[in-house]
Motif scaffolding. Structure first.
Motif, PDB file in Angstrom:
ATOM      1  N   HIS A 191       1.062  -1.003   0.247  1.00 32.73           N
ATOM      2  CA  HIS A 191       0.156   0.362  -0.020  1.00 32.73           C
ATOM      3  C   HIS A 191       1.118   1.072   0.305  1.00 32.73           C
ATOM      4  O   HIS A 191       1.851   1.118   0.459  1.00 32.73           O
ATOM      5  CB  HIS A 191      -0.784   0.181   1.296  1.00 32.73           C
ATOM      6  CG  HIS A 191      -1.408  -1.302   1.100  1.00 32.73           C
ATOM      7  ND1 HIS A 191      -3.490  -0.911   0.315  1.00 32.73           N
ATOM      8  CD2 HIS A 191      -1.997  -2.269   1.862  1.00 32.73           C
ATOM      9  CE1 HIS A 191      -3.371  -2.231   0.909  1.00 32.73           C
ATOM     10  NE2 HIS A 191      -3.367  -2.875   1.957  1.00 32.73           N
ATOM     11  N   CYS A 204      -4.341   5.522  -1.071  1.00 32.99           N
ATOM     12  CA  CYS A 204      -2.764   4.886  -0.479  1.00 32.99           C
ATOM     13  C   CYS A 204      -2.365   5.071  -2.492  1.00 32.99           C
ATOM     14  O   CYS A 204      -3.834   5.473  -3.487  1.00 32.99           O
ATOM     15  CB  CYS A 204      -3.987   3.771  -0.808  1.00 32.99           C
ATOM     16  SG  CYS A 204      -3.084   2.443  -1.823  1.00 32.99           S
ATOM     17  N   ASP A 255      -0.600   3.082  -4.370  1.00 33.57           N
ATOM     18  CA  ASP A 255      -0.380   2.176  -5.278  1.00 33.57           C
ATOM     19  C   ASP A 255      -1.685   1.138  -5.231  1.00 33.57           C
ATOM     20  O   ASP A 255      -2.300   0.979  -4.581  1.00 33.57           O
ATOM     21  CB  ASP A 255       0.544   0.914  -4.065  1.00 33.57           C
ATOM     22  CG  ASP A 255       0.730   0.052  -5.071  1.00 33.57           C
ATOM     23  OD1 ASP A 255       1.598  -0.592  -4.925  1.00 33.57           O
ATOM     24  OD2 ASP A 255      -0.147  -0.867  -4.898  1.00 33.57           O
ATOM     25  N   CYS A 277      -3.994  -0.921  -5.486  1.00 32.49           N
ATOM     26  CA  CYS A 277      -4.050  -2.384  -4.093  1.00 32.49           C
ATOM     27  C   CYS A 277      -4.906  -3.770  -4.613  1.00 32.49           C
ATOM     28  O   CYS A 277      -5.107  -5.188  -4.555  1.00 32.49           O
ATOM     29  CB  CYS A 277      -4.218  -2.114  -2.660  1.00 32.49           C
ATOM     30  SG  CYS A 277      -5.614  -1.174  -2.785  1.00 32.49           S
ATOM     31  N   HIS A 308      -9.404   0.297  -4.492  1.00 33.14           N
ATOM     32  CA  HIS A 308      -8.316   1.213  -4.428  1.00 33.14           C
ATOM     33  C   HIS A 308      -8.503   2.650  -4.606  1.00 33.14           C
ATOM     34  O   HIS A 308      -8.435   3.622  -3.212  1.00 33.14           O
ATOM     35  CB  HIS A 308      -6.900   1.074  -5.267  1.00 33.14           C
ATOM     36  CG  HIS A 308      -6.059   2.073  -5.451  1.00 33.14           C
ATOM     37  ND1 HIS A 308      -5.342   2.606  -4.713  1.00 33.14           N
ATOM     38  CD2 HIS A 308      -6.227   2.551  -6.743  1.00 33.14           C
ATOM     39  CE1 HIS A 308      -4.556   3.871  -4.779  1.00 33.14           C
ATOM     40  NE2 HIS A 308      -4.627   3.671  -6.543  1.00 33.14           N
ATOM     41  N   MET A 353      -9.726   3.921  -0.870  1.00 33.91           N
ATOM     42  CA  MET A 353      -8.651   3.582  -0.265  1.00 33.91           C
ATOM     43  C   MET A 353      -8.194   5.385   0.378  1.00 33.91           C
ATOM     44  O   MET A 353      -7.218   5.856  -0.362  1.00 33.91           O
ATOM     45  CB  MET A 353      -7.841   2.763  -0.283  1.00 33.91           C
ATOM     46  CG  MET A 353      -6.612   2.772   0.263  1.00 33.91           C
ATOM     47  SD  MET A 353      -5.699   1.066   0.596  1.00 33.91           S
ATOM     48  CE  MET A 353      -5.196   0.762   1.861  1.00 33.91           C
TER      49      MET A 353
HETATM   50 CU   LIG Z   1      -3.879   0.464  -1.239  1.00 34.38          CU
END
Ligand SMILES: [Cu+2]
Lengths: 655, 207
Positions: free
Chosen positions: A583, A619, A621, A623, A627, A630
């Motif tokens: 992350h 975040c 990345d 993920c 995402h 996030m």
């Molecule tokens: Cu993430």
């Protein structure tokens, strides 16, 4: 003036030789490329390469990892330079890695990687690399592919003849390319001759890989360019090429090219090790940083060391000799048997090869040709094993295939030349595109080279790829060397300027490569091992946020009670324990970098909000499918407000 | 009867393999999981094939609102099954010994086998019920609520036996060593009964 003419003549000669060298080939830009080259470098989707190749990044300060034969870039490992991609050198945990006696240095010039060895064979535990500008040596784990330790080399400048390893990883060496006052002092530059020194530093490696300076050899003020350890019978010795034995302090281009011969310094480190063990040497003042990354706390610490042991080579009987070697030798390469020491006289057309056994005999017979600052100079003819004649122009570096052949790069004539050890005859030559610097055969600096592929690292790229403006990446070329003739198979761009590389069969390390960091082994001071441990703690104007990530939310994701003028520490722990689920963490307006946090890791970044408001973080990345969701908010209130600290997830307070 | 009794003892002892080896295994394979996530189902609980597989299966399943994989404490079966298997193995061995010394006849072996089969079928039904509950009793606040072509919520029930595609995953559900040992054991008790019956008939003929 005479010398400038000489260099021009050499240049013209180079062109001539190059055109000669090309005569046999097709004359096209791909040379004599075989029709099935594509098949031989093709690694099908999902398949793995046969070798790892670690290429130094030169002025990128980092180390890049490639697969061979595909030439695919697998990773860039940050070593001596800040790396905003994952927060190295920005995160609180890794800032200490770049501390030096000159303070925090955000950049480095990384040159010569070398893989640890056991009994002369690559063992794949660690890879070491030197920093040339602010002298340092780094050790990188080949389980995590992370920099674990960096030690600064005191009293050195231009840490170039480094970081080569003895055959049981007893020592990694760090030479001095720019001789300097030892220790540093204020003096007139033109007082250099006889007053400057070129210390050679021997760093002992313990079983955990931990580096400690054992001793520093106080050598005359020449430029120690490259080095390699003895092996087999010559194990216990180390060989360093020198240039500027003229000790010129200005216009070295000309003034350091006057002597017909410079030296290869032969150092019997076992003798000095013994001498030091018995209390020899003198402890002198020094100041150098020793930075160690601890995997359990995931945090680096800097220790400032204050002393170093210095040894005068003249005090240790039989420890150091000079072997005259023509024309400012660059590479200093020892063949797999340990018998031959190759001096690559970079302003010459010939290669000078010394014999270790003849050297021992010359020492025994005291076959000396005077001395340099009290260090015996051996008679040139009595150590000479042979000369490779008319190999090309401007030899730089030689590697070995383990089958009795050597391969030398010729910078000026831009080619790689294969020749035979013992007979010194040239067997093959292939053009390189263009001006090849160094080359690498996996295991080439060991008793057991894997003589299947060779890569050349070229200094000039020009038209090899689609043009990308004036600034180009350097280029590498892959040759198949399993047959009688070298076959050029592939060009691939590299990152920074590789000055050397190290290769190892993938089988030796790939199964040891870690997939995650274990959360139950995370001893980071500010880790939150579960969401229930997440919290905010105020200490004066510092606010510590213990935060976690898991697909696909932060805990907490709503933070209040932060005030303008606070310094916020986001300690982010990735709770995932699944391979390849990092992350990221990015905060609007933070004057640092993002964090990229691997499963089980904790990383910290700081943020000093200057404006009231509600500020998002997210975040970075991709993920998971959620995402984009996030994300979270931090409320920043006025300096004198009394909004209490409050941290929530899903509107529920966490405790 | 000696041979038959011995087989009965060995056959029922093979049930004890269930205390060492998993009974069943479910693997979840997806493009993102070239190494499939897997769970081994033992009579006393569920374990990941790799250390963190259970945690990672739970992590993925939370998107579609599935419950977490139960711990032994959360399912009565994981306390009861070991007792039933242990009891049946002991009982079978006891019957075998009694048969060996001709205290009882082979009919008892058949009786044991029938009881074991009934218990086994009940166990499978119970297991299937759990799979159904696990795959269909979903959190109403699930992030992704998927429906079939008729608008009914999708079932994420892994198959009881065989392979089946569930969204991006393919679930493979097959017996493992514990189950195979149990089947072989039950087969041996069947042979024990048949052999015992034969030797009894021969004895009768002799008289
Ligand atoms: Cu993430």
């Amino acid at each position: 003036m005479k010398n400038i003419i000489k260099i021009t003549v050499l240049g013209i000669l180079g062109l001539f030789l190059q055109s000669c060298g090309n005569d046999g080939s097709s004359g096209s830009k791909s040379g004599a490329i075989t029709s099935n080259a594509a098949e031989r470098v093709y690694v099908a989707p999902g398949e793995h390469d046969e070798y790892y190749a670690f290429l130094s990044g030169g002025y990128s300060g980092n180390l890049t990892v490639y697969g061979l034969p595909s030439g695919r870039l697998l990773k860039e490992i940050p070593v001596f330079s800040q790396f905003p991609t994952n927060g190295y050198g920005y995160s609180e945990e890794t800032v200490p890695m770049l501390n030096t006696s000159f303070g925090f240095v955000p950049w480095g010039d990384a040159h010569h990687p070398d893989i640890s060895q056991t009994e002369g064979e690559l063992d794949g535990r660690w890879i070491f690399i030197n920093e040339n500008n602010t002298p340092r040596i780094a050790r990188i784990s080949l389980e995590t592919f992370e920099t674990e330790e960096i030690i600064e080399i005191p009293h050195s400048a231009g840490n170039h003849s480094s970081s080569f390893i003895t055959e049981n990883t007893e020592y990694v060496v760090a030479g001095t390319r720019f001789s300097v006052p030892y220790p540093q002092e204020d003096m007139a530059i033109d007082q250099m001759k006889g007053n400057f020194k070129g210390p050679l530093t021997f760093i002992a490696i313990d079983d955990n890989g931990r580096m400690n300076i054992d001793f520093q050899l106080k050598m005359p003020g020449f430029n120690y360019d490259l080095s390699h350890p003895g092996r087999g019978d010559s194990h216990g010795w180390f060989f360093f090429t020198t240039y500027n034995t003229e000790e010129a302090h200005t216009m070295q281009e000309v003034n350091a090219s006057q002597n017909d011969k410079d030296f290869i310094a032969a150092v019997n480190w076992k003798k000095i090790q013994e001498y030091v063990k018995n209390g020899g040497g003198e402890e002198i003042d020094a100041e150098y940083a020793h930075n160690v990354f601890d995997h359990s706390t995931q945090t680096a610490t800097t220790t400032m060391e204050k002393k170093v042991l210095t040894v005068d080579p003249r005090e240790v009987e039989g420890a150091v000799y000079f072997m005259p070697t023509p024309k400012s030798p660059h590479g200093c390469d020892v063949d797999p048997s340990g018998e031959y020491i190759v001096g690559n006289g970079k302003l010459s057309t010939d290669l000078t090869v010394h014999s270790f056994s003849k050297m021992l005999k010359a020492i025994e017979n005291e076959d000396f040709d005077g001395d340099a600052y009290g260090i015996p100079v051996l008679n040139f003819d009595s150590t000479l094993a042979g000369t490779v004649k008319e190999g090309g122009l401007g030899p730089l570096h030689t590697e070995f295939d383990g089958k009795g052949n050597a391969y030398t790069t010729f910078f000026i004539s831009s080619e790689v030349v294969k020749w035979k050890l013992g007979t010194w005859e040239v067997l093959d030559r292939q053009p390189s595109y263009y001006s090849v610097g160094h080359l690498m055969i996996p295991g080439g600096n060991s008793r057991e080279p894997y003589g299947k592929y060779m890569i050349s690292m070229n200094k000039i790229t020009k038209d090899r790829y689609l043009p990308t403006g004036p600034e180009l990446e350097h280029s590498a070329q892959l040759y198949d060397i399993s047959g009688e003739k070298m076959e050029l198979l592939l060009d691939f761009p590299t990152h920074g300027e590789p000055h050397y590389a190290a290769g190892i069969p993938a089988e030796k390390i790939k199964s040891k490569s870690k997939k995650i960091y274990r959360l139950d082994e995370n001893k980071h001071e500010y880790a939150a091992i579960s969401e229930s441990e997440t919290k905010m703690v105020r200490e004066g104007n510092e606010v510590h946020v213990y935060m976690t990530t898991v697909r696909s939310h932060f805990s907490p994701d709503n933070l209040e009670g932060i005030k303008v003028g606070d310094k916020v520490f986001f300690h982010v722990t990735n709770l995932e324990q699944d391979f390849d689920v990092p992350h990221g963490f990015a905060m609007i307006g933070a004057n640092t970098s993002e964090l990229l946090i691997m499963p089980g890791q904790t990383k910290t970044i700081t943020w000093e909000p200057e404006k009231e408001g509600v500020w998002p973080f997210y975040c970075t990345d991709f993920c998971s499918a959620l995402h984009q969701e996030m994300q979270g908010y931090v409320r920043v209130s006025g300096k004198n407000s009394n909004v209490p600290l409050k941290w929530t997830l899903d509107d529920e307070e966490i405790n | 009867m000696k041979k038959s009794g011995t087989l009965m003892i060995i056959g029922s002892a093979l049930l004890l393999g269930l205390f060492i080896f998993p009974l069943w295994n479910i693997q979840l394979e997806a493009p993102q999981y070239p190494d499939p996530l897997g769970m081994n189902i033992y009579i006393s609980g569920i374990e990941g094939e790799e250390e963190f597989d259970i945690q990672n299966i739970d992590g993925i399943n939370h998107y579609i609102g599935m419950k977490k994989i139960p711990t032994p404490a959360e399912m009565w079966e994981f306390n009861t099954f070991p007792l039933v298997i242990g009891g049946m193995a002991t009982l079978g061995a006891l019957l075998g010994i009694l048969g060996f010394f001709k205290i009882i006849g082979p009919k008892w072996f058949l009786g044991w086998l029938i009881l074991m089969t009934v218990l086994g079928v009940l166990g499978m039904i119970d297991f299937n019920n759990w799979l159904t509950d696990y795959g269909t009793d979903l959190d109403p606040r699930a992030i992704m609520k998927l429906t079939d072509s008729e608008g009914n919520p999708l079932s994420y029930k892994p198959p009881l036996f065989g392979s089946q595609k569930i969204l991006n995953f393919t679930a493979h559900s097959y017996p493992r060593a514990g189950a195979y040992l149990m089947f072989i054991g039950m087969l041996l008790t069947l042979v024990a009964w048949l052999l015992g019956r034969k030797s009894k008939t021969m004895e009768l003929n002799k008289n």
